[in-house]
Design an enzyme around this catalytic site. Structure first.
Site, mmCIF file in Angstrom:
data_model
loop_
_atom_site.group_PDB
_atom_site.id
_atom_site.type_symbol
_atom_site.label_atom_id
_atom_site.label_comp_id
_atom_site.label_asym_id
_atom_site.label_seq_id
_atom_site.Cartn_x
_atom_site.Cartn_y
_atom_site.Cartn_z
ATOM 1 N N ASP A 1 0.824 -1.130 0.115
ATOM 2 C CA ASP A 1 0.025 0.061 0.011
ATOM 3 C C ASP A 1 0.832 1.121 0.114
ATOM 4 O O ASP A 1 2.126 1.265 0.104
ATOM 5 C CB ASP A 1 -1.088 0.165 1.164
ATOM 6 C CG ASP A 1 -1.984 -1.077 1.001
ATOM 7 O OD1 ASP A 1 -2.224 -1.711 -0.035
ATOM 8 O OD2 ASP A 1 -3.019 -0.872 1.913
ATOM 9 N N HIS B 1 4.115 -2.646 2.996
ATOM 10 C CA HIS B 1 4.164 -1.475 2.456
ATOM 11 C C HIS B 1 5.540 -1.004 1.838
ATOM 12 O O HIS B 1 6.453 -1.533 2.394
ATOM 13 C CB HIS B 1 3.976 -0.220 3.548
ATOM 14 C CG HIS B 1 2.672 -0.199 4.335
ATOM 15 N ND1 HIS B 1 2.414 -1.211 5.200
ATOM 16 C CD2 HIS B 1 1.577 0.585 4.153
ATOM 17 C CE1 HIS B 1 1.013 -1.052 5.553
ATOM 18 N NE2 HIS B 1 0.609 -0.002 4.907
#
Length: 278
Positions: free
Chosen positions: A62, A206
């Protein structure tokens, strides 16, 4: 004393003997190269992974493209694996080359809004703006539109689902986390992912967390040793059958741990997010 004619003939013969090997070598080179080229075979195309027959898992990233995304892509290429990147429009704008490379190398890309707001707190017009602005920027940068939506923090309501339906895009959440944003520790990230690994698992990570990128070679090696094929979300069982506005993985929206596995929105959570040195 030799005549000038004899001297001239002798000199010509000597020059011919010197020049002949060089001329022969030059003449042979194109033939050898052409012969080798004619025998060269193109590299075989990779065989698609059938997750109905083998054990698969999807690692998803993300808030990118993050500042370490190029190194992460190098690792996935080396290990012949695919990932899914949920992109923020603001960072695609600052790092278009990374987004373009993600598409070129066969990874999935999804829409993670433009500026990472809590979508449930926005008006419908603002929700559409966050999503459509990102769609347009990604298309301009990569030539391809994102095909799925992951709402920031995993938060959505009926209005978000209805807009996702309008846009023709499923909602992709996750059923396992890494908590990389919280620990920023390679061993902790490695242990958390392996603890949550399961067939058709969708793991939240991430690409702006440096420790995630550093531990990835070790993590991919461990997953492959456990028999996993690391694939994009679209390759998992049931993913392509998910309709616009529906949630994948099925039932993940009911997971009470979703919020704790995603950054809370506190400024410190994104201290190393890709806003700094584009």
């Amino acid at each position: 004393m030799k005549s000038p004619v004899r001297m001239l003939l002798a000199t010509s013969c000597a020059l011919a003997m010197i020049a002949t090997p060089t001329a022969a070598w030059s003449a042979e080179q194109p033939k050898t190269t052409a012969r080798a080229a004619s025998k060269a075979k193109p590299a075989p195309k990779p065989v698609p992974v059938d997750c109905a027959k083998v054990k698969c898992i999807a690692l998803t990233f993300d808030d990118g493209p993050g500042k370490y995304a190029d190194k992460l892509l190098d690792t996935f290429k080396k290990y012949n694996s695919k990932a899914t990147f949920f992109l923020e429009g603001q960072y695609v704008k600052s790092r278009p080359a990374f987004a373009k490379r993600m598409v070129a190398e066969g990874h999935d890309i999804g829409n993670h809004s433009y500026s990472h707001p809590h979508l449930r707190e926005l008006s419908e017009d603002r929700i559409r703006e966050e999503l459509t602005k990102t769609q347009d920027i990604v298309k301009k940068s990569t030539g391809k539109y994102p095909t799925t939506i992951r709402p920031p923090y995993g938060e959505f309501d009926q209005r978000v689902a209805a807009i996702a339906t309008e846009m023709g895009m499923p909602i992709v959440l996750w059923n396992g986390g890494s908590r990389d944003w919280a620990t920023k520790n390679e061993k902790a990230i490695y242990d958390e992912v392996l603890k949550n690994a399961k067939r058709d698992g969708v793991i939240l990570m991430h690409d702006w967390v440096e420790q995630t990128v550093k531990v990835m070679p070790k993590l991919l090696t461990a997953l492959q040793k456990q028999g996993y094929h690391v694939v994009a979300v679209s390759s998992l069982r049931g993913a392509k059958a998910t309709k616009a506005g529906e949630v994948y993985p099925v039932g993940s929206e009911k997971d009470e741990d979703l919020t704790s596995e995603s950054p809370t929105g506190d400024p410190g959570d994104f201290a190393e997010s890709p806003e700094d040195d584009s």
